[in-house]
Design an enzyme around this catalytic site. Structure first.
Site, PDB file in Angstrom:
ATOM      1  N   GLY A   1       0.785  -1.229   0.000  1.00  0.00           N
ATOM      2  CA  GLY A   1       0.000   0.000   0.000  1.00  0.00           C
ATOM      3  C   GLY A   1       0.814   1.275   0.000  1.00  0.00           C
ATOM      4  O   GLY A   1       0.310   2.335   0.350  1.00  0.00           O
TER       5      GLY A   1
ATOM      6  N   HIS B   1       1.037  -1.115 -14.195  1.00  0.00           N
ATOM      7  CA  HIS B   1       0.852  -2.155 -13.176  1.00  0.00           C
ATOM      8  C   HIS B   1      -0.052  -3.218 -13.785  1.00  0.00           C
ATOM      9  O   HIS B   1      -1.251  -3.016 -13.940  1.00  0.00           O
ATOM     10  CB  HIS B   1       0.218  -1.515 -11.936  1.00  0.00           C
ATOM     11  CG  HIS B   1       0.048  -2.461 -10.786  1.00  0.00           C
ATOM     12  ND1 HIS B   1       0.205  -2.070  -9.485  1.00  0.00           N
ATOM     13  CD2 HIS B   1      -0.260  -3.778 -10.731  1.00  0.00           C
ATOM     14  CE1 HIS B   1      -0.013  -3.099  -8.680  1.00  0.00           C
ATOM     15  NE2 HIS B   1      -0.304  -4.144  -9.423  1.00  0.00           N
TER      16      HIS B   1
ATOM     17  N   LYS C   1      -4.954   1.590  -5.782  1.00  0.00           N
ATOM     18  CA  LYS C   1      -5.648   1.468  -7.063  1.00  0.00           C
ATOM     19  C   LYS C   1      -7.026   2.138  -6.998  1.00  0.00           C
ATOM     20  O   LYS C   1      -7.733   2.000  -6.012  1.00  0.00           O
ATOM     21  CB  LYS C   1      -5.821  -0.014  -7.406  1.00  0.00           C
ATOM     22  CG  LYS C   1      -4.523  -0.795  -7.458  1.00  0.00           C
ATOM     23  CD  LYS C   1      -4.778  -2.290  -7.466  1.00  0.00           C
ATOM     24  CE  LYS C   1      -3.497  -3.080  -7.344  1.00  0.00           C
ATOM     25  NZ  LYS C   1      -3.743  -4.537  -7.198  1.00  0.00           N
TER      26      LYS C   1
ATOM     27  N   ARG D   1      -4.317 -14.048  -2.008  1.00  0.00           N
ATOM     28  CA  ARG D   1      -5.717 -13.894  -1.592  1.00  0.00           C
ATOM     29  C   ARG D   1      -6.532 -13.479  -2.800  1.00  0.00           C
ATOM     30  O   ARG D   1      -5.982 -13.243  -3.877  1.00  0.00           O
ATOM     31  CB  ARG D   1      -5.825 -12.799  -0.520  1.00  0.00           C
ATOM     32  CG  ARG D   1      -5.190 -11.479  -0.948  1.00  0.00           C
ATOM     33  CD  ARG D   1      -5.460 -10.342  -0.006  1.00  0.00           C
ATOM     34  NE  ARG D   1      -4.628  -9.180  -0.259  1.00  0.00           N
ATOM     35  CZ  ARG D   1      -4.815  -8.293  -1.214  1.00  0.00           C
ATOM     36  NH1 ARG D   1      -5.835  -8.429  -2.057  1.00  0.00           N
ATOM     37  NH2 ARG D   1      -4.008  -7.261  -1.368  1.00  0.00           N
TER      38      ARG D   1
ATOM     39  N   VAL E   1      -9.483  -7.140  -4.501  1.00  0.00           N
ATOM     40  CA  VAL E   1     -10.628  -6.227  -4.590  1.00  0.00           C
ATOM     41  C   VAL E   1     -11.185  -6.214  -6.018  1.00  0.00           C
ATOM     42  O   VAL E   1     -12.390  -6.220  -6.239  1.00  0.00           O
ATOM     43  CB  VAL E   1     -10.209  -4.796  -4.171  1.00  0.00           C
ATOM     44  CG1 VAL E   1     -11.334  -3.799  -4.419  1.00  0.00           C
ATOM     45  CG2 VAL E   1      -9.778  -4.760  -2.710  1.00  0.00           C
TER      46      VAL E   1
END
Length: 452
Positions: A164, A208, A237, A291, A294
């Site tokens: 982050g 990215h 993002k 994981r 989002v």
């Protein structure tokens, strides 16, 4: 297959998991803090358990409370969602030690990929290209300067346990290095409890690009194409799209196959994302998220595959429901994140939603757990929803996105919807000609223009 799953999360991802479980005939348990007693996920789940007061450290990060809730309700598995404990290897290990199934990767893979230095070393040995960088941790200013002089400025100092944008500093000149090194280590220690940092060559105009991967316990591994997540502010993002406007089919197949091969050789289980910086036709490994992301809905929209359901199937020991020969990418999808923030200052804007209307129509999806009368608590991440649209091509998708943003009504709090609409009007975005620094440069120019 599982009969009951506990969801160790909140907000829209908790609701998203509940929906997948309901379609699969699986009962759900929602855990919640006192601040989330009226949350939509709590209302929609078959059962709910309060696990602590509002602060996340006392509730959503409270491992004993979550495990106790699973035991009391008779849950067989725990889905961590994203954020909170989703990439906590200790939590994953404790879940399995207490007899539950962790719907995610093996603890050792979470651990390895959570350490940026170890992750880079691991994937480099498995054949992924990496950004030129230090072989390990940088222990001193002198050692860092030696690397920077050999590689050439600008360089990037990064927290080994970070994410982050925290503990990350760009150094453009030698005289700035000592202060940046000290600041990066201090931020890393404060945010992650680990002041280890490493260094990389700083790319000037990268995009990215992330590859969605899946592995199962039967030796299968696939990739589901890429997502372009280059529209960012302070490494967060704001807009994601799939496929990327700049990759060729050959590039997509090459990097996707390489990522899937790495996952297969690792023996990786479940969903994950291998993230790259892309510049001048070259990919450089950045990190791996162990994981669900989002932005997973954009991949669902172009593949038609329910990624949450796939996670659950794999965790239950089933093989992947699709193989690489049957995956087809159809059309174009874009997601914009809607945060309860002032669109000019980006200050959080918690409070009561007085009116709410979700957009609709062909190819429009709105993932959120808000409703009219809901009070957004000030204790958690400010994201309150995700607007995802799909079209036959990028041009149609962009037209649909602008229409859907205008239809969306969230009153009573400030949101980033006006900013998202502004982004869709910018010629560089329309052309697909942007990089990870583009938005911040545009915002700086807009601020300068409005002040003059």
């Amino acid at each position: 297959m599982f009969k009951k799953i506990l969801i160790a999360n909140r907000g829209e991802i908790a609701l998203r998991i509940i929906r997948a479980c309901r379609e699969m005939g699986i009962q759900t348990v929602a855990v919640h803090s006192t601040a989330d007693a009226s949350a939509m996920a709590v209302r929609m789940a078959d059962e709910s358990v309060c696990i602590g007061p509002a602060p996340a450290k006392d509730s959503y990060l409270n491992i004993p409370s979550i495990l106790t809730a699973a035991a009391v309700t008779g849950a067989e598995a725990i889905h961590p969602g994203y954020g909170f404990l989703s990439e906590n290897a200790q939590f994953a290990r404790m879940v399995e030690e207490h007899g539950f199934v962790f719907i995610g990767p093996k603890p050792e893979h979470i651990e390895t990929m959570g350490d940026k230095v170890a992750a880079k070393k691991t994937v480099k040995e498995l054949g992924l290209p990496v950004v030129p960088g230090s072989d390990g941790a940088i222990e001193s200013v002198e050692e860092g300067l030696k690397f920077a002089r050999e590689t050439g400025f600008p360089v990037l100092i990064k927290a080994a346990s970070g994410g982050g944008g925290k503990g990350m500093k760009i150094v453009r000149k030698e005289e700035e290095f000592a202060e940046a090194f000290s600041t990066a280590r201090s931020e890393a220690k404060a945010n992650f409890g680990d002041d280890t940092v490493y260094m990389e060559k700083f790319l000037t105009r990268p995009r990215h690009i992330e590859i969605q991967i899946f592995g199962d316990t039967h030796g299968n591994a696939i990739h589901l194409g890429e997502r372009d997540c280059s529209i960012q502010r302070r490494h967060q993002k704001l807009v994601e799209e799939a496929p990327s406007p700049v990759l060729t089919d050959a590039e997509r197949d090459k990097i996707g196959s390489l990522a899937a091969d790495v996952v297969r050789r690792m023996g990786y289980r479940g969903a994950g994302t291998i993230e790259f910086l892309y510049e001048d036709g070259e990919f450089y490994f950045m990190e791996m998220n162990t994981r669900i992301q989002v932005e997973h809905p954009v991949t669902e929209m172009i593949t038609g595959i329910d990624l949450i359901a796939e996670q659950i199937l794999v965790a239950a020991g089933e093989p992947l429901s699709v193989n690489k020969d049957k995956i087809r990418l159809r059309g174009h999808a874009i997601e914009v994140r809607i945060n309860a923030e002032d669109p000019e200052t980006f200050m959080p804007s918690p409070g009561k939603i007085t009116q709410f209307h979700a957009p609709g129509g062909l190819g429009v999806r709105f993932d959120s757990a808000i409703y009219g009368g809901y009070s957004i608590p000030p204790y958690y991440d400010s994201m309150v929803g995700k607007l995802i649209v799909h079209g036959r091509n990028r041009e149609e998708c962009l037209r649909r996105l602008r229409r859907a943003i205008v239809e969306t009504v969230v009153e009573g709090v400030k949101t980033t919807l006006p900013l998202q609409y502004w982004i869709t009007e910018q010629q560089a975005f329309l052309n697909g000609d942007y990089d990870i620094h583009w938005l911040e440069k545009q915002l700086a120019e807009r601020k300068t223009s409005s002040a003059s």
